[in-house]
Design a protein around this motif. Structure first.
Motif, mmCIF file in Angstrom:
data_model
loop_
_atom_site.group_PDB
_atom_site.id
_atom_site.type_symbol
_atom_site.label_atom_id
_atom_site.label_comp_id
_atom_site.label_asym_id
_atom_site.label_seq_id
_atom_site.Cartn_x
_atom_site.Cartn_y
_atom_site.Cartn_z
ATOM 1 N N TRP A 1 46.675 64.552 41.112
ATOM 2 C CA TRP A 1 46.020 63.277 41.370
ATOM 3 C C TRP A 1 47.083 62.231 41.646
ATOM 4 N N SER A 2 46.887 61.440 42.680
ATOM 5 C CA SER A 2 47.814 60.349 42.944
ATOM 6 C C SER A 2 47.404 59.134 42.110
ATOM 7 N N LEU A 3 48.337 58.234 41.934
ATOM 8 C CA LEU A 3 48.060 57.021 41.164
ATOM 9 C C LEU A 3 46.977 56.192 41.845
ATOM 10 N N LEU B 1 34.295 41.913 36.311
ATOM 11 C CA LEU B 1 33.619 42.122 37.589
ATOM 12 C C LEU B 1 34.553 41.826 38.751
ATOM 13 N N ALA B 2 35.192 40.658 38.729
ATOM 14 C CA ALA B 2 36.086 40.293 39.834
ATOM 15 C C ALA B 2 37.298 41.218 39.895
ATOM 16 N N GLY B 3 37.853 41.565 38.731
ATOM 17 C CA GLY B 3 38.993 42.485 38.715
ATOM 18 C C GLY B 3 38.620 43.872 39.183
ATOM 19 N N GLY B 4 37.441 44.335 38.824
ATOM 20 C CA GLY B 4 36.993 45.646 39.279
ATOM 21 C C GLY B 4 36.799 45.693 40.781
ATOM 22 N N LEU B 5 36.250 44.632 41.349
ATOM 23 C CA LEU B 5 36.065 44.602 42.800
ATOM 24 C C LEU B 5 37.394 44.469 43.531
ATOM 25 N N LEU B 6 38.399 43.946 42.847
ATOM 26 C CA LEU B 6 39.709 43.769 43.455
ATOM 27 C C LEU B 6 40.529 45.060 43.481
ATOM 28 N N ILE B 7 40.188 46.029 42.648
ATOM 29 C CA ILE B 7 40.914 47.304 42.623
ATOM 30 C C ILE B 7 40.669 48.036 43.944
ATOM 31 N N PRO B 8 41.721 48.491 44.617
ATOM 32 C CA PRO B 8 41.511 49.227 45.863
ATOM 33 C C PRO B 8 40.831 50.565 45.587
ATOM 34 N N PRO B 9 39.913 50.980 46.449
ATOM 35 C CA PRO B 9 39.183 52.224 46.193
ATOM 36 C C PRO B 9 40.051 53.451 46.398
ATOM 37 N N GLY B 10 39.633 54.524 45.762
ATOM 38 C CA GLY B 10 40.318 55.796 45.941
ATOM 39 C C GLY B 10 39.862 56.463 47.226
ATOM 40 N N PRO B 11 40.522 57.546 47.603
ATOM 41 C CA PRO B 11 40.127 58.245 48.827
ATOM 42 C C PRO B 11 38.770 58.917 48.657
ATOM 43 N N GLY B 12 37.813 58.538 49.490
ATOM 44 C CA GLY B 12 36.505 59.183 49.484
ATOM 45 C C GLY B 12 35.468 58.547 48.584
#
Length: 150
Positions: free
Chosen positions: A3-5, A64-75
């Protein structure tokens, strides 16, 4: 499989944002159903409960804002544009700006007297625009998805 970071952090996008929404819903429900203070009391316990609801509400909003700011994983996850992510970053920083502005307002109003009302208005504007930034960012992404599908 390794798994990548980015994949591990990206898998946290929706759970963190969902935890923030759940905490906000809990705070909203508790605040709406909280009974008024009993007659003859000074209302200290009611005010203290309201203060802690406010603190938990701000924590839920930051999640909520921090969660939406996290870049999504592949897929999986939601891929927001750069400008939408800027809105979420503003919404993440705005509560800290509002608290700092409130403390500056207390100092300024005691030192200068007449600036208290203007400073409170500015702090309120910062605090109230943060939820608007999240709603605009999520609504913008929803409109993009709807436009792409229809």
């Amino acid at each position: 499989m390794r798994w990548s970071l980015r994949a591990v952090l990206g898998s946290l996008q929706l759970p963190v944002a969902g935890a923030g929404v759940a905490l906000l819903a809990f705070v909203w429900r508790t605040a709406v159903t909280m009974p008024p203070p009993p007659p003859g009391s000074d209302g200290f316990a009611h005010g203290l409960a309201g203060f802690f609801l406010l603190v938990f509400g701000v924590a839920g909003f930051v999640l909520l804002a921090g969660g939406l700011l996290i870049p999504p994983g592949p897929g999986y996850g939601v891929q927001f544009t750069r400008r939408q992510r800027w809105l979420f970053a503003y919404a993440l920083v705005a509560p800290a700006l509002a608290v700092g502005g409130f403390l500056a307002t207390v100092v300024a109003s005691s030192a200068f007297g007449g600036l208290g009302g203007l400073a409170v208005s500015a702090v309120s504007l910062v605090a109230l625009t943060a939820p608007l930034a999240v709603l605009v960012g999520v609504g913008w992404k929803g409109a993009q998805v709807a436009a792409a599908r229809f």
